[in-house]
Structures are given as C-alpha cells and as structure tokens.
Motif scaffolding. Structure first.
Motif, mmCIF file in Angstrom:
data_model
loop_
_atom_site.group_PDB
_atom_site.id
_atom_site.type_symbol
_atom_site.label_atom_id
_atom_site.label_comp_id
_atom_site.label_asym_id
_atom_site.label_seq_id
_atom_site.Cartn_x
_atom_site.Cartn_y
_atom_site.Cartn_z
ATOM 1 N N GLU A 13 -106.951 92.382 77.876
ATOM 2 C CA GLU A 13 -105.808 92.933 78.545
ATOM 3 C C GLU A 13 -105.696 92.690 79.863
ATOM 4 O OE1 GLU A 13 -101.887 95.959 79.831
ATOM 5 O OE2 GLU A 13 -103.875 96.659 78.890
ATOM 6 N N GLY A 14 -106.879 92.360 80.817
ATOM 7 C CA GLY A 14 -106.568 92.025 81.976
ATOM 8 C C GLY A 14 -107.385 90.602 81.607
ATOM 9 N N LEU A 15 -108.846 89.858 81.274
ATOM 10 C CA LEU A 15 -108.696 88.670 81.102
ATOM 11 C C LEU A 15 -107.585 87.919 80.906
ATOM 12 C CD1 LEU A 15 -112.340 89.430 79.340
ATOM 13 C CD2 LEU A 15 -111.721 88.304 81.567
ATOM 14 N N LEU A 16 -106.534 88.278 79.627
ATOM 15 C CA LEU A 16 -105.517 87.744 78.637
ATOM 16 C C LEU A 16 -104.526 87.644 79.404
ATOM 17 C CD1 LEU A 16 -105.705 88.867 75.411
ATOM 18 C CD2 LEU A 16 -106.557 86.589 75.350
ATOM 19 N N LYS A 17 -104.250 88.741 80.669
ATOM 20 C CA LYS A 17 -102.574 88.556 81.432
ATOM 21 C C LYS A 17 -102.506 87.082 82.400
ATOM 22 C CE LYS A 17 -100.780 91.149 84.737
ATOM 23 N NZ LYS A 17 -101.522 92.196 86.634
ATOM 24 N N GLY A 18 -101.430 86.525 82.161
ATOM 25 C CA GLY A 18 -100.613 85.460 82.040
ATOM 26 C C GLY A 18 -101.116 84.341 81.101
ATOM 27 N N LYS A 19 -102.618 84.272 80.271
ATOM 28 C CA LYS A 19 -102.662 83.414 79.541
ATOM 29 C C LYS A 19 -102.400 82.995 78.061
ATOM 30 C CE LYS A 19 -106.963 83.454 81.982
ATOM 31 N NZ LYS A 19 -108.488 83.810 82.199
ATOM 32 N N ALA A 20 -101.446 83.874 77.756
ATOM 33 C CA ALA A 20 -101.099 83.857 76.264
ATOM 34 C C ALA A 20 -99.951 84.817 76.232
ATOM 35 C CB ALA A 20 -102.024 84.918 75.150
ATOM 36 N N ASP A 21 -99.255 84.223 75.300
ATOM 37 C CA ASP A 21 -97.786 84.446 75.148
ATOM 38 C C ASP A 21 -97.497 85.814 74.571
ATOM 39 O OD1 ASP A 21 -97.010 82.228 75.708
ATOM 40 O OD2 ASP A 21 -96.506 81.900 73.816
ATOM 41 N N ALA A 22 -98.503 86.085 73.527
ATOM 42 C CA ALA A 22 -98.582 87.587 73.005
ATOM 43 C C ALA A 22 -100.355 88.017 72.780
ATOM 44 C CB ALA A 22 -97.613 88.087 71.568
ATOM 45 N N TRP A 23 -100.267 88.973 72.263
ATOM 46 C CA TRP A 23 -101.945 89.175 72.196
ATOM 47 C C TRP A 23 -102.256 90.316 71.005
ATOM 48 C CZ3 TRP A 23 -103.646 94.059 74.068
ATOM 49 C CH2 TRP A 23 -103.140 94.717 75.123
ATOM 50 N N GLU A 24 -103.775 90.512 70.356
ATOM 51 C CA GLU A 24 -103.321 91.700 69.467
ATOM 52 C C GLU A 24 -105.057 91.818 69.393
ATOM 53 O OE1 GLU A 24 -102.627 93.046 65.203
ATOM 54 O OE2 GLU A 24 -104.556 91.821 65.411
ATOM 55 N N ILE A 25 -105.352 93.448 70.338
ATOM 56 C CA ILE A 25 -107.046 93.379 70.138
ATOM 57 C C ILE A 25 -107.251 94.897 69.149
ATOM 58 C CG2 ILE A 25 -109.209 94.253 71.953
ATOM 59 C CD1 ILE A 25 -106.807 93.725 73.914
ATOM 60 N N PHE A 26 -108.496 94.522 68.058
ATOM 61 C CA PHE A 26 -109.127 95.336 67.053
ATOM 62 C C PHE A 26 -109.610 95.300 67.745
ATOM 63 C CE2 PHE A 26 -110.217 96.410 62.835
ATOM 64 C CZ PHE A 26 -109.141 97.054 62.827
#
Length: 451
Positions: A13-26
C-alpha cells in the motif's frame, strides 16, 4: 499468517501510494500433507506450503497484474514496479474496477460456518499415516475378490487468504480440509471391475477410513458378472454421485462470463422452465460446513445463497464483480481464485440440487422396471453449448422395484436439459463430492444402447 499478510499489505500500500488509480492485494497461504498407502505400507508422504501475494493495479482503465512468493520489501518493491509497468501495454476496459467495501466485518466467522478446525496441525504424524493405511486395509478386507487397491490416500490442508483494495475492502477467509479416497479392483473369472469412493470434510472426524474403503470395495464387487442388454428406452435412476456429475456439467452454463461469451446452453432462458418442477438448484456460499463455504469470495465480496433453479425455472446466473458490471447485474459473490498466482474469475461455491423425500428404494419402487445408473464415462464431453451427449454407462437392471443384476457395455445419449426436464423425483440421499451436491434422480425415460 495474519501478521505476514498485514505486513505485506501495508508495505505494498505504501509503495503504490500516488502511483495507481486503484489497486488490489491478495495474500494467500496453502499448507498441508498427503499420504498414500500401498500393500499395507506407506508408499509416499508429501508436505507442501505455498504462500505469496498477487497484485492488481489500474491506471487509465488498464490493468496490471503480478505476483511474488517472496514478500520482503525489495521483492515487493520490484513487484509493484513491474505490475504498474505491465498495465501500460494492456488494453483499456471501462468495466475494470475493484468492488467497494460493503461495510462491517467480513473477516469472519469461519468457525461459525463450520469450515475451520481449531485443532489443525495437532496430533502425531502416525495418525495421518494410519488413516491412509486403514482406508486400504478396509477395502481389501471387504471381500476376497478385492485383489488390488489403487491410490489409497489421505490429505489434510489449511488455507488462508486476505484481500484488500483501495476502495475500502479488507476481508479474510480461512478453512481446513480433510479428505480420503481409494480405488478398489475386484476380480473374478477373468473379469475385473473398479469401485471408487471418498470422504471429506472440515474436521478430521468427517473422514471415516473404514467406511471409505468398504464403500469402494462394495461398488467394485457388486459390478462383477455384468450382462449386456439390448438397446432400450426406459426410466432410470441416476445414483447421487452420477447426478453430481450432471450438475457439474451444467455448472459452466450458469457462469455469467460464459453466458456473455455465448458458451452456455442457458443463454436467454432466465424466467423460463428449463428443467423438471422436481428440481431446485442453489449456489450457496454460506452453507454450513460446505466444502466451498466462506464469508467472502476471492474479491472480498460477501458470499450469498443464490437460487438458480426454482421448480425447474431458471432464476439467473452467477457473477463476479467484473462480469456483473458487463451484464448490468450485481455480483453474486462468486469470484473464484485458486491462489495468489491467479486472477479472479467466475466460479461456483456449493452448487447443489435440493433433496427430496423418497429413499433410493422408494425411487426404485416408483420406477418398477428400468435401469440404475451408477457410472457415466466421459461426462466432461457433454457439449456445454447444446447440452448434447453420448456417454458410456454401467449400473444395474431393476425389475419389480428391486435390483436384478449388473449391466455393462451401455451407452446413453440425449440432451442434458431434456434429461433434467424428465426428472420425476429426487431421493433423500443428497451427497456432496467436493463443492457439487445432488441426490439420486428418477428420470422417466433415457435411451440406452446395448448389444
């Protein structure tokens, strides 16, 4: 496992902040052990553990996907970068989005649903070995004509998953699984017949080794001395295990993606009668102790009890969130995901035909004269678009409401929906093979080709 999942999700979540419109982690973990017995000895024992994380990102309507079995910070940083880069080449899709949180705690009541054994991992290894050995021993002991036993096995496993996305979903699921199975071979006068059986459940006590071996051996022995019959049209009772195979064949036509792709025999039939009034069919992701029961599906959407056939009338189809949006429907909580390496897809949970009130003997009495079908060969070849089939079969001739003698060398042909439309009665012997369940079914007419 919960702590590993928490750290992994928070890091990504920290690595994706500001880099993707949306994300999902499974995140998922699957661990277990399997034992096979042969000739009174343990032939093999295998332990496995498979864990990791899958990541989906959306940028400009384009999806990226990646996974990793290593969850250290450097590996997760590389995973995030590659997944984001992968979305650049993907085609834009207006229907891509991650499901929003439905509110409340979906992390849930695995114990309340009866799918998690708190004693998982307890007990000596000898107990697991004993289960496999007893399955084989009970099959051999049933009858002197049981000369060979194949694949006497016992398995137990534990699965855990947690899914979180940028829309607020954060849900977990866990379950334990125990199963045993065996194939017994009976031989007499140069003839051999095979019988298979299994037991399964979410606690070890659900697997009864002596019963599994006995049932497999009994099936093999009772088929000895089979006769060929002439081609005939007559009523038939399909044994519950055979009915399960027919439900499994129908399952693909109930999946919303196959309907939209034109790969279903049920396209455009919602609200229409497609089977006998005797048949009611559900997909129940919340069925207590069900093999595929969980509080949430593979996307973190709450499971449901979904009616599919009500007295033979088609009620609807099954959807995950993506194919529901494409169809203009709502997700039925049927996103399937085998592990962190896979994208979600539409799948069944606990799919079953409701049981009736008649015993198997009562179905025989109602039929009077006909066939008792205990085995179908090649069910996977049933045409998923037309429903047409031609399958090898074995079973018994029934005369005067009683089993008369075994029959072999038959072929039955027809259409799956037409066969289901001819169902006159359901037995009270509902049985599940994995996530598929059905009772024995009385069909008023089938065509069986013999000699």
């Amino acid at each position: 496992m919960e702590e590993a999942a928490r750290r992994t999700i928070e890091t990504l979540e920290g690595l994706l902040k500001g880099k993707a419109d949306a994300w999902e982690i499974f995140y998922s973990l699957d661990t277990g052990v399997g034992v096979e017995a042969r000739d009174g000895q343990v032939d093999a024992m295998k332990a496995r553990t498979n864990s990791g994380v899958g990541l989906r990102t959306l940028r400009g309507g384009r999806q990226g996907f990646g996974f990793s079995s290593v969850v250290g910070k450097d590996a997760l940083s590389e995973l995030a970068d590659k997944t984001l880069a992968g979305s650049i080449e993907a085609a834009a899709d207006e229907f891509l989005a991650f499901p929003e949180s439905e509110g409340g705690s979906l992390s849930a009541p695995s114990q309340d649903l009866g799918v998690f054994d708190a004693r998982w991992g307890e007990g000596a290894q000898e107990e697991r070995l004993r289960c496999a050995l007893e399955i084989e021993k009970s099959a051999r002991a049933f009858d002197k004509r049981i000369n060979r036993v194949r694949k006497a096995s016992y398995q137990e496993s534990m699965c855990y998953s947690r899914v979180a996305n940028s829309s607020g979903t954060d849900a977990s699921a866990s379950a334990t699984y125990y199963s045993g199975s065996v194939t017994a071979v009976a031989e007499q006068d140069g003839e051999s017949q095979m019988g298979w059986d299994m037991g399964m459940g979410h606690v070890r006590e659900d697997v009864r080794p002596a019963e599994i071996g006995k049932r497999a051996a009994e099936t093999a022995v009772r088929l000895l001395g089979g006769r060929k019959i002439k081609t005939v049209k007559c009523p038939a009772v399909f044994e519950n295990t055979v009915s399960c195979e027919l439900v499994e064949a129908l399952a693909t036509s109930l999946l919303g993606d196959n309907v939209l792709k034109g790969k279903s025999m049920l396209i455009g039939k919602v609200g229409r009668k497609v089977a006998s009034s005797a048949l009611n069919l559900w997909d129940d992701g919340l069925r207590p102790r069900g093999w595929a029961t969980s509080a949430v599906d593979g996307e973190g959407v709450a499971r449901h009890t979904t009616p599919l056939l009500a007295e033979g009338v088609l009620c609807g189809y099954l959807y995950d969130s993506y194919w529901a949006r494409r169809a203009g429907e709502k997700s039925t909580g049927n996103a399937a995901r085998s592990n962190y390496k896979s994208l979600p897809s539409v799948g069944i949970s606990n799919l079953y035909i409701g049981k009736g009130t008649q015993t198997l003997e009562g179905l025989f009495a109602q039929m009077s004269n006909g066939l008792f079908i205990t085995e179908l060969l090649g069910v996977h070849t049933i045409n998923s678009v037309t429903g047409d089939y031609s399958l090898g079969a074995a079973g018994f001739r029934v005369e005067g409401g009683k089993i008369a003698y075994p029959v072999r060398g038959m072929a039955v042909s027809g259409n799956l929906l037409e066969t289901l439309a001819r169902a006159e009665g359901c037995g009270d012997d509902l049985r599940f093979i994995g996530s598929i369940g059905a009772p024995s079914l009385l069909i008023n007419e089938i065509e069986a080709s013999g000699s």
